[in-house]
Scaffold this motif. Sequence first.
Motif, PDB file in Angstrom:
ATOM      1  N   PRO A 185       0.837  -1.208   0.000  1.00 40.03           N
ATOM      2  CA  PRO A 185       0.000   0.000   0.000  1.00 40.03           C
ATOM      3  C   PRO A 185       0.867   1.252   0.000  1.00 40.03           C
ATOM      4  O   PRO A 185       1.960   1.270   0.563  1.00 40.03           O
ATOM      5  N   MET A 186       0.378   2.326  -0.620  1.00 40.99           N
ATOM      6  CA  MET A 186       1.185   3.538  -0.753  1.00 40.99           C
ATOM      7  C   MET A 186       0.951   4.545   0.372  1.00 40.99           C
ATOM      8  O   MET A 186       1.837   5.303   0.727  1.00 40.99           O
ATOM      9  N   ARG A 187      -0.262   4.601   0.901  1.00 41.15           N
ATOM     10  CA  ARG A 187      -0.600   5.572   1.959  1.00 41.15           C
ATOM     11  C   ARG A 187      -0.294   7.000   1.506  1.00 41.15           C
ATOM     12  O   ARG A 187       0.337   7.777   2.213  1.00 41.15           O
ATOM     13  N   LEU A 188      -0.718   7.320   0.316  1.00 44.36           N
ATOM     14  CA  LEU A 188      -0.440   8.633  -0.269  1.00 44.36           C
ATOM     15  C   LEU A 188      -1.742   9.271  -0.754  1.00 44.36           C
ATOM     16  O   LEU A 188      -2.698   8.565  -1.098  1.00 44.36           O
ATOM     17  N   ARG A 210       8.164  -3.354  -2.649  1.00 41.45           N
ATOM     18  CA  ARG A 210       9.201  -3.419  -1.622  1.00 41.45           C
ATOM     19  C   ARG A 210      10.082  -4.643  -1.847  1.00 41.45           C
ATOM     20  O   ARG A 210       9.603  -5.702  -2.241  1.00 41.45           O
ATOM     21  N   LEU A 211      11.382  -4.485  -1.561  1.00 44.46           N
ATOM     22  CA  LEU A 211      12.334  -5.592  -1.625  1.00 44.46           C
ATOM     23  C   LEU A 211      13.498  -5.292  -0.687  1.00 44.46           C
ATOM     24  O   LEU A 211      14.173  -4.271  -0.832  1.00 44.46           O
ATOM     25  N   GLU A 212      13.727  -6.164   0.287  1.00 47.28           N
ATOM     26  CA  GLU A 212      14.871  -6.095   1.192  1.00 47.28           C
ATOM     27  C   GLU A 212      15.055  -4.714   1.820  1.00 47.28           C
ATOM     28  O   GLU A 212      16.146  -4.160   1.841  1.00 47.28           O
ATOM     29  N   GLY A 213      13.999  -4.141   2.329  1.00 43.33           N
ATOM     30  CA  GLY A 213      14.099  -2.865   3.007  1.00 43.33           C
ATOM     31  C   GLY A 213      14.071  -1.657   2.093  1.00 43.33           C
ATOM     32  O   GLY A 213      14.034  -0.514   2.573  1.00 43.33           O
ATOM     33  N   TRP A 214      14.084  -1.890   0.798  1.00 44.75           N
ATOM     34  CA  TRP A 214      13.978  -0.812  -0.180  1.00 44.75           C
ATOM     35  C   TRP A 214      12.539  -0.731  -0.684  1.00 44.75           C
ATOM     36  O   TRP A 214      11.828  -1.738  -0.713  1.00 44.75           O
ATOM     37  N   MET A 215      12.114   0.457  -1.109  1.00 46.47           N
ATOM     38  CA  MET A 215      10.789   0.617  -1.692  1.00 46.47           C
ATOM     39  C   MET A 215      10.873   1.543  -2.898  1.00 46.47           C
ATOM     40  O   MET A 215      11.598   2.541  -2.872  1.00 46.47           O
ATOM     41  N   VAL A 216      10.157   1.190  -3.941  1.00 47.37           N
ATOM     42  CA  VAL A 216      10.058   2.057  -5.118  1.00 47.37           C
ATOM     43  C   VAL A 216       8.599   2.432  -5.316  1.00 47.37           C
ATOM     44  O   VAL A 216       7.703   1.588  -5.173  1.00 47.37           O
ATOM     45  N   THR A 217       8.362   3.698  -5.607  1.00 48.52           N
ATOM     46  CA  THR A 217       7.013   4.190  -5.878  1.00 48.52           C
ATOM     47  C   THR A 217       6.986   4.812  -7.268  1.00 48.52           C
ATOM     48  O   THR A 217       7.828   5.657  -7.589  1.00 48.52           O
ATOM     49  N   GLY A 239      12.326  16.132  -1.747  1.00 41.46           N
ATOM     50  CA  GLY A 239      12.128  15.016  -0.837  1.00 41.46           C
ATOM     51  C   GLY A 239      13.420  14.270  -0.601  1.00 41.46           C
ATOM     52  O   GLY A 239      14.467  14.594  -1.171  1.00 41.46           O
ATOM     53  N   GLU A 240      13.369  13.268   0.261  1.00 40.84           N
ATOM     54  CA  GLU A 240      14.538  12.459   0.609  1.00 40.84           C
ATOM     55  C   GLU A 240      14.449  11.129  -0.124  1.00 40.84           C
ATOM     56  O   GLU A 240      13.844  10.170   0.361  1.00 40.84           O
ATOM     57  N   PHE A 241      15.057  11.054  -1.325  1.00 41.76           N
ATOM     58  CA  PHE A 241      15.013   9.840  -2.140  1.00 41.76           C
ATOM     59  C   PHE A 241      16.422   9.298  -2.325  1.00 41.76           C
ATOM     60  O   PHE A 241      17.383  10.058  -2.389  1.00 41.76           O
ATOM     61  N   TYR A 242      16.506   7.966  -2.444  1.00 44.06           N
ATOM     62  CA  TYR A 242      17.794   7.371  -2.771  1.00 44.06           C
ATOM     63  C   TYR A 242      18.094   7.526  -4.253  1.00 44.06           C
ATOM     64  O   TYR A 242      19.213   7.827  -4.651  1.00 44.06           O
ATOM     65  N   LEU A 272       7.264   6.396   0.302  1.00 43.41           N
ATOM     66  CA  LEU A 272       7.321   7.758  -0.216  1.00 43.41           C
ATOM     67  C   LEU A 272       6.612   8.743   0.711  1.00 43.41           C
ATOM     68  O   LEU A 272       6.952   9.923   0.745  1.00 43.41           O
ATOM     69  N   ASP A 273       5.619   8.251   1.471  1.00 44.77           N
ATOM     70  CA  ASP A 273       4.899   9.139   2.369  1.00 44.77           C
ATOM     71  C   ASP A 273       5.825   9.757   3.421  1.00 44.77           C
ATOM     72  O   ASP A 273       5.601  10.887   3.875  1.00 44.77           O
ATOM     73  N   ARG A 274       6.892   9.052   3.783  1.00 42.72           N
ATOM     74  CA  ARG A 274       7.854   9.579   4.758  1.00 42.72           C
ATOM     75  C   ARG A 274       8.955  10.399   4.094  1.00 42.72           C
ATOM     76  O   ARG A 274       9.639  11.172   4.770  1.00 42.72           O
ATOM     77  N   ALA A 275       9.138  10.223   2.792  1.00 42.48           N
ATOM     78  CA  ALA A 275      10.223  10.917   2.095  1.00 42.48           C
ATOM     79  C   ALA A 275       9.818  12.293   1.579  1.00 42.48           C
ATOM     80  O   ALA A 275      10.675  13.152   1.363  1.00 42.48           O
ATOM     81  N   LEU A 276       8.530  12.507   1.376  1.00 44.00           N
ATOM     82  CA  LEU A 276       8.074  13.783   0.833  1.00 44.00           C
ATOM     83  C   LEU A 276       8.120  14.886   1.890  1.00 44.00           C
ATOM     84  O   LEU A 276       8.001  14.627   3.092  1.00 44.00           O
TER      85      LEU A 276
END
Length: 290
Positions: A185-188, A210-217, A239-242, A272-276
């Motif tokens: 879920p995105m929660r956005l 999600r994969l191994e602690g990483w997430m892509v949106t 935002g705070e993106f890798y 992404l909700d925490r990175a924005l």
Amino acid sequence: MKLVLLAWLATALFAGEALAVEVMHWERRPLDIPLPVDEERIVTLERNVRVGLPQALANPEVLRVQSTGGVLYLKAFDPFDTQRVRVQDVETGDVLLLDLSAEEGASSEEILVVDSREASPASSASGSSGAQVTKASSSSKDASGSEAQHPTSMPVPVLLTRHAAQSLYAPQRTIEPLRGVSRVPMRLPESLSTLLPSLPVTATPLGAWRLEGWMVTAVKLENNDRQRAFEMDPRWLQGEFYSATFMHPYLAPRGSMEDTTTVFLVTRRGGLDRALIPLEEADDAEEGAS
């Protein structure tokens, strides 16, 4: 803002399992491509392109053309005689010419277009013998024939971004398996107003994995300006993106075929909700700037 641009993904987003395809060699002569009626035909160019249609094919009720990730998706709804279509590489400016026609019963086999200047002897031999064609960047099978679901040589953000792009835009049968990945879920909100606050762009979240602690949106970007085009520069993002990977290098003015693209945003330890940037902080920054 911490950001790593994975621009080289643009030509590898749709790498999948080896499929039997028709190989066409571009030798500065128009490529003759017949289309079946009411059935999609896929043409892989392995380069980001823009398509120029003649007036006879500009009607979407006659021909539907979708271009994404170096792949053309062509679907004719009515038969038509040969029409020349101009396809331009958005990065180099090189032009390919396609002679499209549509008729009942035409082949729907996928096509791989190979530039004769770049084709290796091995790829040419595969094409002439009718064997299956495999992209060099794809390692879906190892020497023993088993599926390489998690290539250790490729970083997780790259694997995750490619999987997201394939899930959204590639035919289902070509999606490369990726062990451990899950859609989450995105929660956005429906629109991300703080992602590109300095551009007249609507940002709509499409999906998250999600994969191994990483997430892509995946976020759809639509240009709302009917006059201006914009290059997709990651420095516009807030935002705070890798990492950030754009499907196309630019957005054309609203109303054109290229007025929409997708950006894939990779985050670590959260979605992404925490990175924005929160809306309140964005409003305060705008007031301070004014």
